[in-house]
Design an enzyme around this catalytic site. Structure first.
Site, PDB file in Angstrom:
ATOM      1  CG  HIS A   1      38.624  40.493  36.352  1.00 58.36           C
ATOM      2  ND1 HIS A   1      39.582  40.085  35.452  1.00 58.36           N
ATOM      3  CD2 HIS A   1      37.500  40.745  35.623  1.00 58.36           C
ATOM      4  CE1 HIS A   1      39.058  40.081  34.233  1.00 58.36           C
ATOM      5  NE2 HIS A   1      37.806  40.490  34.307  1.00 58.36           N
TER       6      HIS A   1
ATOM      7  CG  HIS B   1      34.533  37.052  32.103  1.00 55.84           C
ATOM      8  ND1 HIS B   1      35.549  36.896  33.026  1.00 55.84           N
ATOM      9  CD2 HIS B   1      34.659  38.314  31.632  1.00 55.84           C
ATOM     10  CE1 HIS B   1      36.263  38.002  33.083  1.00 55.84           C
ATOM     11  NE2 HIS B   1      35.735  38.884  32.247  1.00 55.84           N
TER      12      HIS B   1
ATOM     13  CG  ASP C   1      33.582  41.590  33.306  1.00 54.00           C
ATOM     14  OD1 ASP C   1      34.537  41.374  34.066  1.00 54.00           O
ATOM     15  OD2 ASP C   1      33.665  41.523  32.064  1.00 54.00           O
TER      16      ASP C   1
ATOM     17  CG  HIS D   1      33.178  46.857  31.714  1.00 58.76           C
ATOM     18  ND1 HIS D   1      33.077  46.228  32.934  1.00 58.76           N
ATOM     19  CD2 HIS D   1      34.044  46.139  30.973  1.00 58.76           C
ATOM     20  CE1 HIS D   1      33.875  45.164  32.929  1.00 58.76           C
ATOM     21  NE2 HIS D   1      34.466  45.090  31.752  1.00 58.76           N
TER      22      HIS D   1
END
Length: 289
Positions: free
Chosen positions: A77, A254, A258, A281
């Site tokens: 973030h 969101h 990321d 991720h």
């Protein structure tokens, strides 16, 4: 274009998502060609970890970088906020093993960056220009990311969890200047079915309804008791959260947030168009590498 750093230092403080401890992170101006670096000021000799893809040591459930056994986690973030603001150089002092989760988004970082302002430096920016199509994929998860040549930086994201609560969603960022208004406030989210394994693995000690959108599945009272938080009623939309969602597609936004944070790990601002399907991720940092 010249490199930039922040005009003066600022700090944020809050719980670590996984450790649950109070953590302070101080963002400092840095010299030209420093990039993003994290300094563990709570450890002897205050080791510094460069925030580059080669230093990624884990991606479950957030992005973790490490060097010589020292790690710093949940950096995505803050990285997204720095990258989107056009900041090239910053040294972040952290007195714990992760950054504070704050409200689960990047908006507090963005607001502080806007408050202190930016300082132009003398060295030229070093862009990464995408010259030809790049693609990474993961057949097991159905995730894929394609990067195409472009004169600017833009991102398209599609998510699909095959859930009654959260199925297909799309999010797009056409111009990085729109990041603060369109993406930065989008919070992290988790399905109820994912919470118990995280708790039992001694993670998300700092997770609560102030820093995540919880997607309803089942056994809410049991999970509330397991986490030591108050029991909550689920809204008709299937969200278990005190604060209403900012956008109908907040989970997709969101995921876009990321992705930007992980792309920042290439160490240079990118010129290209990113098209991501079911990003996470692991695949994000694989692309960065």
């Amino acid at each position: 274009m010249n490199q930039q750093t922040i005009n003066e230092s600022f700090s944020v403080k809050g719980k670590g998502l996984h450790s649950g401890i109070e953590i302070t992170a101080v963002f400092n101006p840095a010299d030209e060609n420093t990039g993003y670096r994290f300094r563990r000021v709570d450890l002897p000799e205050q080791p510094v970890i460069e925030a580059i893809a080669e230093n990624v040591v884990d991606t479950t459930p957030g992005t973790v970088i490490g060097r010589k056994g020292v790690v710093i986690s949940t950096i995505e973030h803050a990285m997204a906020a720095l990258y989107a603001a056009g900041i090239d150089n910053c040294l972040i002092d952290v007195d714990g093993p992760e950054l504070p989760i704050l409200d689960g988004s990047a908006i507090i970082y963005v607001e502080n960056i806007e408050r202190v302002g930016l300082k132009e430096q003398k060295a030229d920016k070093d862009f990464y220009y995408v010259r030809s199509r790049i693609e990474v994929s993961d057949p097991e998860t159905g995730s894929s990311i394609i990067v195409l040549p472009d004169d600017d930086f833009s991102v398209d994201v599609k998510i699909d969890f095959k859930s009654k609560v959260l199925n297909n969603q799309f999010a797009t960022l056409e111009h990085i200047d729109d990041y603060a208004a369109e993406v930065a406030s989008s919070r992290t989210f988790v399905f109820v079915r994912e919470i118990e394994p995280l708790v039992k693995n001694n993670l998300i000690k700092g997770g609560d309804l102030d820093n995540a959108i919880v997607m309803q599945q089942s056994e809410l009272d049991h999970l509330a008791d397991l986490m030591g938080v108050a029991r909550k009623n689920v809204s008709e939309l299937g969200y278990l959260n005190e604060r209403p969602i900012a956008h109908e597609n907040e989970p997709a936004r969101h995921k876009l947030l990321d992705l930007i944070g992980d792309i920042a790990l290439i160490g240079r601002p990118l010129k290209g168009r990113i098209i991501a399907t079911r990003p996470g991720h692991s695949i994000n940092t694989s692309l960065a590498k």
